[in-house]
Design an enzyme around this catalytic site. Structure first.
Site, PDB file in Angstrom:
ATOM      1  N   LYS A  13      34.504  72.571  34.422  1.00 26.95           N
ATOM      2  CA  LYS A  13      35.600  72.127  35.303  1.00 26.95           C
ATOM      3  C   LYS A  13      35.341  70.707  35.832  1.00 26.95           C
ATOM      4  CE  LYS A  13      34.904  75.593  38.154  1.00 26.95           C
ATOM      5  NZ  LYS A  13      33.769  76.257  37.481  1.00 26.95           N
ATOM      6  N   ARG A  88      39.369  80.420  44.762  1.00 30.34           N
ATOM      7  CA  ARG A  88      38.385  81.337  44.199  1.00 30.34           C
ATOM      8  C   ARG A  88      38.634  82.778  44.614  1.00 30.34           C
ATOM      9  NH1 ARG A  88      34.039  77.184  43.565  1.00 30.34           N
ATOM     10  NH2 ARG A  88      32.167  78.114  42.717  1.00 30.34           N
ATOM     11  N   ARG A 127      21.958  71.057  34.061  1.00 26.59           N
ATOM     12  CA  ARG A 127      22.916  70.109  34.646  1.00 26.59           C
ATOM     13  C   ARG A 127      22.247  69.162  35.641  1.00 26.59           C
ATOM     14  NH1 ARG A 127      28.188  72.581  37.370  1.00 26.59           N
ATOM     15  NH2 ARG A 127      26.738  73.831  38.577  1.00 26.59           N
ATOM     16  N   ARG A 161      21.238  70.342  41.637  1.00 28.49           N
ATOM     17  CA  ARG A 161      21.669  71.188  42.745  1.00 28.49           C
ATOM     18  C   ARG A 161      20.666  72.311  42.991  1.00 28.49           C
ATOM     19  NH1 ARG A 161      27.857  72.538  41.308  1.00 28.49           N
ATOM     20  NH2 ARG A 161      27.212  74.463  42.353  1.00 28.49           N
ATOM     21  N   ARG A 172      26.537  83.864  41.333  1.00 29.05           N
ATOM     22  CA  ARG A 172      27.783  83.087  41.290  1.00 29.05           C
ATOM     23  C   ARG A 172      28.723  83.638  40.211  1.00 29.05           C
ATOM     24  NH1 ARG A 172      24.940  77.494  40.712  1.00 29.05           N
ATOM     25  NH2 ARG A 172      27.007  76.685  40.269  1.00 29.05           N
TER      26      ARG A 172
HETATM   27  P1  ADP Z   1      31.571  73.487  36.335  1.00 28.71           P
HETATM   28  O1  ADP Z   1      32.132  72.314  37.114  1.00 28.71           O
HETATM   29  O2  ADP Z   1      32.638  74.354  35.730  1.00 28.71           O
HETATM   30  O3  ADP Z   1      30.564  74.284  37.099  1.00 28.71           O
HETATM   31  P2  ADP Z   1      30.288  71.387  34.729  1.00 28.71           P
HETATM   32  O4  ADP Z   1      31.453  70.546  34.347  1.00 28.71           O
HETATM   33  O5  ADP Z   1      29.403  70.850  35.801  1.00 28.71           O
HETATM   34  O6  ADP Z   1      30.777  72.885  35.082  1.00 28.71           O
HETATM   35  O7  ADP Z   1      29.446  71.681  33.414  1.00 28.71           O
HETATM   36  C1  ADP Z   1      28.168  72.324  33.489  1.00 28.71           C
HETATM   37  C2  ADP Z   1      27.181  71.620  32.572  1.00 28.71           C
HETATM   38  O8  ADP Z   1      27.563  71.853  31.217  1.00 28.71           O
HETATM   39  C3  ADP Z   1      27.150  70.094  32.774  1.00 28.71           C
HETATM   40  O9  ADP Z   1      25.801  69.653  32.719  1.00 28.71           O
HETATM   41  C4  ADP Z   1      27.970  69.539  31.609  1.00 28.71           C
HETATM   42  O10 ADP Z   1      27.446  68.293  31.148  1.00 28.71           O
HETATM   43  C5  ADP Z   1      27.823  70.625  30.536  1.00 28.71           C
HETATM   44  N1  ADP Z   1      29.070  70.839  29.782  1.00 28.71           N
HETATM   45  C6  ADP Z   1      30.347  70.784  30.254  1.00 28.71           C
HETATM   46  N2  ADP Z   1      31.244  71.012  29.262  1.00 28.71           N
HETATM   47  C7  ADP Z   1      30.513  71.245  28.144  1.00 28.71           C
HETATM   48  C8  ADP Z   1      30.843  71.541  26.779  1.00 28.71           C
HETATM   49  N3  ADP Z   1      32.121  71.670  26.377  1.00 28.71           N
HETATM   50  N4  ADP Z   1      29.816  71.701  25.899  1.00 28.71           N
HETATM   51  C9  ADP Z   1      28.520  71.583  26.307  1.00 28.71           C
HETATM   52  N5  ADP Z   1      28.142  71.305  27.564  1.00 28.71           N
HETATM   53  C10 ADP Z   1      29.116  71.140  28.485  1.00 28.71           C
HETATM   54  P1  AMP Z   2      30.747  74.818  42.923  1.00 24.10           P
HETATM   55  O1  AMP Z   2      30.321  73.395  43.163  1.00 24.10           O
HETATM   56  O2  AMP Z   2      32.211  74.973  42.671  1.00 24.10           O
HETATM   57  O3  AMP Z   2      29.892  75.506  41.872  1.00 24.10           O
HETATM   58  O4  AMP Z   2      30.478  75.591  44.292  1.00 24.10           O
HETATM   59  C1  AMP Z   2      29.174  75.703  44.850  1.00 24.10           C
HETATM   60  C2  AMP Z   2      29.163  76.747  45.959  1.00 24.10           C
HETATM   61  O5  AMP Z   2      30.017  76.332  47.038  1.00 24.10           O
HETATM   62  C3  AMP Z   2      29.686  78.138  45.576  1.00 24.10           C
HETATM   63  O6  AMP Z   2      28.687  78.943  44.966  1.00 24.10           O
HETATM   64  C4  AMP Z   2      30.148  78.672  46.928  1.00 24.10           C
HETATM   65  O7  AMP Z   2      29.036  79.101  47.726  1.00 24.10           O
HETATM   66  C5  AMP Z   2      30.721  77.446  47.593  1.00 24.10           C
HETATM   67  N1  AMP Z   2      32.161  77.264  47.276  1.00 24.10           N
HETATM   68  C6  AMP Z   2      32.717  76.226  46.569  1.00 24.10           C
HETATM   69  N2  AMP Z   2      34.047  76.368  46.482  1.00 24.10           N
HETATM   70  C7  AMP Z   2      34.353  77.522  47.135  1.00 24.10           C
HETATM   71  C8  AMP Z   2      35.572  78.230  47.365  1.00 24.10           C
HETATM   72  N3  AMP Z   2      36.752  77.777  46.893  1.00 24.10           N
HETATM   73  N4  AMP Z   2      35.500  79.387  48.070  1.00 24.10           N
HETATM   74  C9  AMP Z   2      34.339  79.847  48.553  1.00 24.10           C
HETATM   75  N5  AMP Z   2      33.151  79.247  48.356  1.00 24.10           N
HETATM   76  C10 AMP Z   2      33.149  78.078  47.648  1.00 24.10           C
END
Ligand code: ADP
Ligand code: AMP
Length: 215
Positions: A13, A88, A127, A161, A172
């Site tokens: 995302k 969410r 990541r 993170r 999660r």
């Molecule tokens: P989200 O925001 O849904 O938690 P991220 O965009 O941060 O996910 O992606 C998680 C990790 O996976 C990042 O390190 C990113 O570079 C990698 N990633 C994202 N999309 C892809 C893909 N299509 N193929 C391989 N790795 C990916």
């Molecule tokens: P994310 O960066 O989206 O992976 O979110 C990291 C953490 O923030 C999650 O595991 C939750 O603890 C909190 N969080 C982020 N967005 C939300 C949401 N929309 N509702 C509740 N908790 C959230």
């Protein structure tokens, strides 16, 4: 244009939202980023959210919906919004309708990134992001072009993170399955859901999202 990117942690995302921001001048509204900023600044919201986030559980609906409202108010009415990590829960989905309606906005697309959960732990534990501009990277799937230097801003500082560890990722994902996946039918009944293969290459995922937005 107002769109939701929906998918479990690690689905891509944030990666895709950053690309849409660059291509279309839209704004990424990531409640995770907002909460991390609040934790860093030790605001009352941050102090409340910190331990919940470390456990991988969900912060209260009231807190995140208030953050989204504030962020939208800080944007021009013509700027498109990409919701990343929000809503969410069903309560957040309902709140978002009200928040958008009050501001003369409505949802155009909910884009579900369809991924194989087995791949997500590897995506998340690999990541990292630029500490200066926030550009996302991955140890295996997206390294900086010059090792140790951010492609976008040239910074040499990166961060990971604290919740990107295998144990928290499992919590999660369980939260996603129990509370977030069930909101999809709400949007399906409105005919605004598009499913994109999130296991494809990042560029292919971007192309598929572009097609949805252009439709
Ligand atoms: P989200 O925001 O849904 O938690 P991220 O965009 O941060 O996910 O992606 C998680 C990790 O996976 C990042 O390190 C990113 O570079 C990698 N990633 C994202 N999309 C892809 C893909 N299509 N193929 C391989 N790795 C990916
Ligand atoms: P994310 O960066 O989206 O992976 O979110 C990291 C953490 O923030 C999650 O595991 C939750 O603890 C909190 N969080 C982020 N967005 C939300 C949401 N929309 N509702 C509740 N908790 C959230």
């Amino acid at each position: 244009m107002n769109i939701i990117l929906l998918g479990p942690p690690g689905a891509g995302k944030g990666t895709q939202a950053q690309r849409l921001v660059e291509r279309h001048g839209m704004r990424q509204l990531s409640t995770g980023d907002m909460l991390r900023a609040a934790v860093k600044a030790a605001t009352p919201v941050g102090l409340q959210a910190k331990a919940v986030m470390e456990r991988g559980e969900l912060v209260s609906d009231e807190i995140v919906s208030a953050l989204i409202g504030e962020e939208l108010d800080a944007m021009g009415p013509e700027t498109g919004a990409i919701f990343d990590g929000y809503p969410r829960t069903a309560a957040q989905a309902e709140a978002l309708d009200g928040i958008l309606g009050q501001r003369g906005r409505s949802l155009d697309h909910v884009i579900e990134l369809d991924v194989n959960e087995d791949a997500l732990v590897e995506r998340i534990t690999g990541r990292f992001t630029c500490a200066n501009c926030g550009k996302g990277y991955h140890d295996k799937f997206e390294q900086p072009k010059v090792a140790g230097v951010c492609d976008k801003c040239g910074s040499t500082e990166f961060k990971r993170r604290p919740d990107d560890n295998e144990e928290t990722v499992r919590t999660r994902m369980a939260e996603y399955r129990a509370k977030t996946a069930p909101i999809l039918p709400i949007y399906e009944t409105r005919g605004i859901v598009s499913r994109v293969d999130g296991m494809a290459d990042m560029d292919q995922v971007t192309d598929a999202i572009e097609q949805v937005i252009a439709s």
